[in-house]
Design an enzyme around this catalytic site. Structure first.
Site, mmCIF file in Angstrom:
data_model
loop_
_atom_site.group_PDB
_atom_site.id
_atom_site.type_symbol
_atom_site.label_atom_id
_atom_site.label_comp_id
_atom_site.label_asym_id
_atom_site.label_seq_id
_atom_site.Cartn_x
_atom_site.Cartn_y
_atom_site.Cartn_z
ATOM 1 N N ALA A 16 8.932 -6.464 6.986
ATOM 2 C CA ALA A 16 7.638 -6.932 6.493
ATOM 3 C C ALA A 16 7.691 -7.504 5.085
ATOM 4 O O ALA A 16 6.659 -7.932 4.571
ATOM 5 C CB ALA A 16 6.631 -5.788 6.534
ATOM 6 N N ASN A 45 9.227 2.151 6.769
ATOM 7 C CA ASN A 45 10.587 1.643 6.889
ATOM 8 C C ASN A 45 10.897 0.643 5.778
ATOM 9 O O ASN A 45 12.047 0.506 5.356
ATOM 10 C CB ASN A 45 10.792 0.988 8.256
ATOM 11 N N HIS A 72 2.125 -5.702 0.502
ATOM 12 C CA HIS A 72 3.294 -5.091 -0.125
ATOM 13 C C HIS A 72 3.468 -5.679 -1.521
ATOM 14 O O HIS A 72 3.453 -6.906 -1.686
ATOM 15 C CB HIS A 72 4.562 -5.375 0.694
#
Length: 263
Positions: A119, A185, A215
């Protein structure tokens, strides 16, 4: 023998991976087998329910998108077959000794492990700083309330009462991946690319103003600074996972057969 690809797990991520890889599969005339919990048929691929069946299929490429438990249980067996294994559930490497064992098996059998960026981005920059003695890496995982509803309820917090950003966790990457194995993860991936699990700071933030998984990565060393923000669309079938993850995994496989490769 024709080229063979194995998939461990067939949830939202590996379903998207298979769709994205379909042109390459047709180009290679590759055979595909999926390891899943039940024998429901999948158009165009073989299905098995036991790891021994998958390994007997002798895939050269194995893609895991199941769980950290699946990595712990199956990775050593897969590496012993000389396969290249793409590990999606990177947080499994917070298990003591697993990474060291996996690396030893790769050396013994000529197999490989590939960790997709998933991601986030910027891993090339972070890897280039891995040996910098003053390297610091802070990762903020921000997600909408609905992505953490179960965890909030388990902690005795009514999700509907979250009206401003709430820091649900702050600690290192090893702790984060162990506490939230299905969701962090990314933290383990960044840590393995950079300063390590114990030296990577992670903050988990529940933000009611967000519609997308976000993020934020902050890196600093003697060589410079990098700050990055990535806003991903959640998977339509799993809001805790970013939709881009499957494309990242598929990209790893596609690059294996590309003439031009960016590193």
């Amino acid at each position: 023998m024709s080229y063979r690809i194995g998939l461990i797990g067939f949830g939202a991520i590996n379903q998207d991976v298979l769709r994205s890889l379909q042109p390459l599969i047709e180009q290679l005339q590759a055979e595909v087998m999926v390891l899943r919990q039940h024998e429901a048929q999948i158009a165009g691929v073989q299905v098995c329910t036991h790891i021994d069946e998958l390994l007997a299929f002798k895939p050269q490429f194995i893609i895991e998108a199941a769980s950290q438990d699946a990595v712990v249980q199956y990775l050593p067996m897969c590496l012993a077959t000389q396969a290249t294994v793409v590990v999606s559930s990177v947080g499994a490497f917070t298990q003591p000794g697993l990474l060291e064992t996996a690396q030893q098996l790769c050396q013994q059998h000529g197999s490989r492990i590939i960790l997709p960026s998933g991601a986030v981005g910027g891993l090339d920059y972070i890897q280039s700083l891995k040996d910098a003695p003053d390297l610091t890496l802070v990762y903020d995982s921000l997600k909408p309330v609905k992505a953490w509803s179960n965890e909030l309820i388990a902690a005795g917090i009514d999700p509907s009462t979250i009206t401003e950003p709430y820091v649900m966790f702050e600690g290192n990457a090893a702790e984060a991946a162990r506490l939230y194995p299905k969701n962090l993860n990314v933290a383990a991936t960044l840590a393995l690319a950079g300063p390590g699990l114990e030296r990577t700071t992670v903050r988990v933030i529940v933000d009611p103003a967000l519609e997308r998984n976000t993020h934020r990565i902050h890196v600093q060393s003697q060589f410079g600074k990098m700050s990055m923000e990535i806003r991903n669309f959640p998977s339509p079938t799993n809001p805790k996972s970013s939709w881009i993850v499957a494309q990242s995994i598929a990209s790893v496989v596609k690059r294996e057969f590309a003439v031009l490769q960016l590193r």
